[in-house]
Design a protein around this motif. Structure first.
Motif, mmCIF file in Angstrom:
data_model
loop_
_atom_site.group_PDB
_atom_site.id
_atom_site.type_symbol
_atom_site.label_atom_id
_atom_site.label_comp_id
_atom_site.label_asym_id
_atom_site.label_seq_id
_atom_site.Cartn_x
_atom_site.Cartn_y
_atom_site.Cartn_z
ATOM 1 N N THR A 131 -37.453 15.000 85.417
ATOM 2 C CA THR A 131 -38.038 13.865 86.129
ATOM 3 C C THR A 131 -37.279 12.567 85.882
ATOM 4 O O THR A 131 -36.845 11.896 86.819
ATOM 5 C CB THR A 131 -39.516 13.694 85.718
ATOM 6 O OG1 THR A 131 -40.216 14.916 85.926
ATOM 7 C CG2 THR A 131 -40.172 12.595 86.548
ATOM 8 N N VAL A 132 -37.128 12.206 84.600
ATOM 9 C CA VAL A 132 -36.485 10.930 84.274
ATOM 10 C C VAL A 132 -35.037 10.903 84.759
ATOM 11 O O VAL A 132 -34.589 9.903 85.350
ATOM 12 C CB VAL A 132 -36.551 10.670 82.759
ATOM 13 C CG1 VAL A 132 -35.764 9.419 82.396
ATOM 14 C CG2 VAL A 132 -38.001 10.537 82.301
ATOM 15 N N THR A 133 -34.292 11.986 84.535
ATOM 16 C CA THR A 133 -32.888 12.002 84.945
ATOM 17 C C THR A 133 -32.744 11.865 86.459
ATOM 18 O O THR A 133 -31.798 11.225 86.947
ATOM 19 C CB THR A 133 -32.201 13.302 84.493
ATOM 20 O OG1 THR A 133 -32.944 14.430 84.988
ATOM 21 C CG2 THR A 133 -32.129 13.373 82.981
ATOM 22 N N GLU A 134 -33.680 12.442 87.219
ATOM 23 C CA GLU A 134 -33.605 12.348 88.671
ATOM 24 C C GLU A 134 -33.999 10.958 89.146
ATOM 25 O O GLU A 134 -33.384 10.404 90.058
ATOM 26 C CB GLU A 134 -34.501 13.407 89.310
ATOM 27 C CG GLU A 134 -34.564 13.367 90.831
ATOM 28 C CD GLU A 134 -33.191 13.539 91.476
ATOM 29 O OE1 GLU A 134 -32.994 13.016 92.594
ATOM 30 O OE2 GLU A 134 -32.310 14.182 90.860
ATOM 31 N N TRP A 135 -35.027 10.376 88.544
ATOM 32 C CA TRP A 135 -35.430 9.022 88.926
ATOM 33 C C TRP A 135 -34.317 8.009 88.643
ATOM 34 O O TRP A 135 -34.122 7.067 89.403
ATOM 35 C CB TRP A 135 -36.688 8.626 88.165
ATOM 36 C CG TRP A 135 -37.941 9.255 88.735
ATOM 37 C CD1 TRP A 135 -38.064 9.909 89.921
ATOM 38 C CD2 TRP A 135 -39.233 9.287 88.132
ATOM 39 N NE1 TRP A 135 -39.348 10.343 90.106
ATOM 40 C CE2 TRP A 135 -40.098 9.981 89.022
ATOM 41 C CE3 TRP A 135 -39.756 8.805 86.926
ATOM 42 C CZ2 TRP A 135 -41.447 10.185 88.739
ATOM 43 C CZ3 TRP A 135 -41.102 9.011 86.648
ATOM 44 C CH2 TRP A 135 -41.931 9.707 87.544
ATOM 45 N N LEU A 136 -33.591 8.225 87.537
ATOM 46 C CA LEU A 136 -32.510 7.311 87.165
ATOM 47 C C LEU A 136 -31.182 7.705 87.801
ATOM 48 O O LEU A 136 -30.185 6.995 87.613
ATOM 49 C CB LEU A 136 -32.349 7.279 85.640
ATOM 50 C CG LEU A 136 -33.545 6.768 84.829
ATOM 51 C CD1 LEU A 136 -33.248 6.845 83.339
ATOM 52 C CD2 LEU A 136 -33.907 5.340 85.231
ATOM 53 N N ARG A 137 -31.166 8.847 88.536
ATOM 54 C CA ARG A 137 -29.931 9.373 89.125
ATOM 55 C C ARG A 137 -28.849 9.555 88.059
ATOM 56 O O ARG A 137 -27.674 9.234 88.260
ATOM 57 C CB ARG A 137 -29.423 8.444 90.234
ATOM 58 C CG ARG A 137 -30.326 8.358 91.444
ATOM 59 C CD ARG A 137 -30.408 9.708 92.158
ATOM 60 N NE ARG A 137 -31.079 9.619 93.449
ATOM 61 C CZ ARG A 137 -32.379 9.792 93.633
ATOM 62 N NH1 ARG A 137 -33.147 10.041 92.586
ATOM 63 N NH2 ARG A 137 -32.917 9.705 94.836
ATOM 64 N N PHE A 138 -29.280 10.056 86.910
ATOM 65 C CA PHE A 138 -28.373 10.277 85.788
ATOM 66 C C PHE A 138 -28.110 11.770 85.672
ATOM 67 O O PHE A 138 -28.987 12.551 85.302
ATOM 68 C CB PHE A 138 -28.977 9.744 84.483
ATOM 69 C CG PHE A 138 -28.113 9.972 83.269
ATOM 70 C CD1 PHE A 138 -26.981 9.194 83.049
ATOM 71 C CD2 PHE A 138 -28.420 10.964 82.347
ATOM 72 C CE1 PHE A 138 -26.180 9.403 81.937
ATOM 73 C CE2 PHE A 138 -27.631 11.183 81.229
ATOM 74 C CZ PHE A 138 -26.508 10.393 81.034
ATOM 75 N N TYR A 139 -26.889 12.194 86.001
ATOM 76 C CA TYR A 139 -26.522 13.614 85.978
ATOM 77 C C TYR A 139 -25.379 13.808 84.991
ATOM 78 O O TYR A 139 -24.279 13.296 85.205
ATOM 79 C CB TYR A 139 -26.101 14.089 87.363
ATOM 80 C CG TYR A 139 -27.089 13.741 88.455
ATOM 81 C CD1 TYR A 139 -28.326 14.370 88.524
ATOM 82 C CD2 TYR A 139 -26.782 12.786 89.414
ATOM 83 C CE1 TYR A 139 -29.231 14.050 89.527
ATOM 84 C CE2 TYR A 139 -27.676 12.462 90.422
ATOM 85 C CZ TYR A 139 -28.907 13.102 90.463
ATOM 86 O OH TYR A 139 -29.805 12.783 91.448
ATOM 87 N N ASN A 140 -25.643 14.561 83.926
ATOM 88 C CA ASN A 140 -24.631 14.779 82.901
ATOM 89 C C ASN A 140 -24.808 16.170 82.299
ATOM 90 O O ASN A 140 -25.886 16.486 81.773
ATOM 91 C CB ASN A 140 -24.747 13.712 81.805
ATOM 92 C CG ASN A 140 -23.651 13.827 80.764
ATOM 93 O OD1 ASN A 140 -23.753 14.618 79.834
ATOM 94 N ND2 ASN A 140 -22.596 13.031 80.913
ATOM 95 N N LYS A 141 -23.769 16.986 82.391
ATOM 96 C CA LYS A 141 -23.874 18.369 81.930
ATOM 97 C C LYS A 141 -24.154 18.453 80.432
ATOM 98 O O LYS A 141 -24.981 19.266 79.999
ATOM 99 C CB LYS A 141 -22.589 19.130 82.276
ATOM 100 C CG LYS A 141 -22.433 19.418 83.760
ATOM 101 C CD LYS A 141 -21.201 20.266 84.034
ATOM 102 C CE LYS A 141 -19.935 19.440 83.905
ATOM 103 N NZ LYS A 141 -18.725 20.205 84.319
#
Length: 494
Positions: A131-141
């Motif tokens: 949820t948080v990563t998608e709301w912040l548009r933060f994508y990191n493997k």
């Protein structure tokens, strides 16, 4: 043949108080919620893959792919799918390692605290991951991998703790059928996770994680304030004290003694003493308990097969028969249905026999035949569902019994009663070893399928099922001989 105590002293369920019912339901749904969050991740993989590879939606000729995908993870859906599979493997390995640790911790700390902490902390990790990563548009493997490693470790607190609590409340008499019913919690969690995810997926996959995490966190709070880990907490006698008054109470279902027919009930262990604080045994001592290593190795092979069906069955149905993904998902439920029925019925039979290994042996032998039959299933959904349920009955049933009833038997052997606590540790060893096998199996299944085809995957399943029988063959022989001797003695007495 003498009937066990559950039939001699009224019906099984008349022996239980409302406290037993509450403990049964709380532990059942706590693990269901943990499994629901795992299933949610599986159900939203397509949506996640699309979000991580927006180049697939780039219809503009003015923006190069490099600019369009600069803030995203993967240039193609294939690479995203491969990474999602890697996350599954990472989770299973961290979960397996965590099981060994959680079992030891659970025997040294309050089981309610450990279970509640695991549920709430895992819910927060799932919330951040989806949820948080998608709301912040933060994508990191790397960030995703770290979160999923932590999630596997936290989720591992669930199974050893709930099995230990159930073992504290439910004695040997009827444990097979009770744990057979109770072990359906994983399948119920799968269904619950699918329902929760599908209900909000239209708004975005991040809301599927949000709802699942919120429900799981609330469940952890309920566990913290509502779960009683043992009868002693409210002044009731423990199951060992109750079983001292039962006929054959000291004849365990898991017994390392060779002369099982020559024992005398010994009440000197806790004679005249009140309930005392028990001392947890070490990891090495738990491994040395009779039956722990054979059942752990056997479960590694069996859980590999069981989890392969869990992860690969919908894909197999779509890939091999060309059925739609939604239809394959619904059809795969029949495997869980067979496992629930198998675990309950086989546990009931093992309660009557007062031995587990012979029941497992017969079921696993029939599982080999069911695997052969299912591998040759025609392109007919009704026949496939029937064969799938039969396969689940003979594979999922024994898997549920080893991970629950037999783990409880192993952790409550006469050898350690009244002197040490080992239930959570033993459960962690058995399920942890099984999870390592399951993790390795997911890679091997994909490797075999890519290079040799699905038929060789089923040959691999048959080999692993046969290895399961091989690892517990000494126990099978010993317990079968005991049953034959008991039968012969009964005939002569007549």
């Amino acid at each position: 043949m003498a009937w066990p105590n559950i039939f001699q002293r009224g019906t099984l369920f008349s022996r239980f108080s409302h406290h037993h019912v509450v403990v049964f339901l709380l532990t059942f749904f706590s693990y269901s919620l943990l499994h629901a969050s795992r299933k949610t991740f599986s159900n939203v993989k397509v949506s996640i893959s699309k979000q991580w590879t927006p180049s697939a939606f780039n219809k503009s000729v003015r923006l190069p792919v490099e600019i369009w995908s600069s803030n995203h993870l993967f240039p193609s859906a294939e690479e995203a799918t491969l990474f999602l599979g890697t996350l599954d493997t990472i989770f299973l390995f961290s979960y397996a390692v965590g099981l060994f640790i959680s079992g030891i911790v659970g025997d040294r700390l309050n089981l309610r605290w450990v279970l509640s902490f695991g549920m709430c902390s895992s819910a927060l990790v799932v919330y951040v991951f989806g949820t948080v990563t998608e709301w912040l548009r933060f994508y990191n493997k790397g960030f995703y991998c770290c979160l999923w490693i932590v999630n596997g470790l936290l989720q591992s607190t669930g199974w050893p703790c709930v099995v230990a609590v159930m073992g504290n409340w439910f004695g040997k008499a009827g444990r097979g059928v009770v744990f057979g019913l109770w072990s359906a919690c994983a399948s119920v969690g799968n269904i619950l996770g699918a329902c929760l995810a599908s209900s909000v997926l239209q708004y975005g996959y991040e809301y599927a994680f949000l709802v699942t995490a919120a429900v799981q966190f609330a469940g952890g709070i309920v566990i913290f304030f509502g779960l009683l880990v043992s009868p002693e907490e409210i002044g009731l006698p423990g199951i060992e004290a109750e079983e001292h008054f039962e006929e054959d109470s000291h004849r365990p279902l898991i017994n390392g003694a060779d002369n099982e027919d020559e024992y005398e009930p010994n009440y000197s262990i806790q004679e005249g003493s009140a309930v005392t604080q028990v001392k947890a045994i070490s990891f090495y001592q738990a491994c040395c308990l009779p039956g722990v290593i054979p059942y752990s190795l056997a479960y590694a092979c069996l859980k590999l097969v069981n989890y392969s069906f869990f992860f690969w069955l919908p894909f197999y149905l779509s890939n091999n028969f060309g059925w739609k993904e939604a239809e394959a998902d619904k059809l795969s439920i029949w495997y869980d249905v067979g496992g629930i029925i198998g675990g309950t019925l086989q546990g009931f039979i093992s309660d009557i026999l007062q031995k587990r290994a012979p029941v497992l042996a017969l079921s696993l032998l029939l599982a080999v035949g069911s695997l052969v039959g299912y591998s040759r299933s025609p392109n007919d959904k009704s026949i496939n569902a029937l064969l799938m349920a039969v396969t689940g009955f003979f594979i999922g049933g024994p898997s549920n019994m080893i991970s629950s009833a037999i783990s409880a038997d192993l952790g409550r052997q006469e050898l350690i009663q009244g002197s040490s606590e080992a239930l959570a540790t033993v459960t962690g060893i058995v399920d942890g070893t099984g999870s390592i096998g399951a993790a390795v199996g997911q890679y091997l299944v994909s490797l075999i399928q890519d290079n040799l085809g699905w038929m060789w995957v089923f040959y691999f399943f048959i080999l692993m099922t046969s290895c399961t029988i091989l690892f517990i063959s000494p126990l099978i022989v010993r317990e079968t001989c005991y049953l034959m001797q008991r039968r012969q003695a009964h005939v002569l007495s007549e």
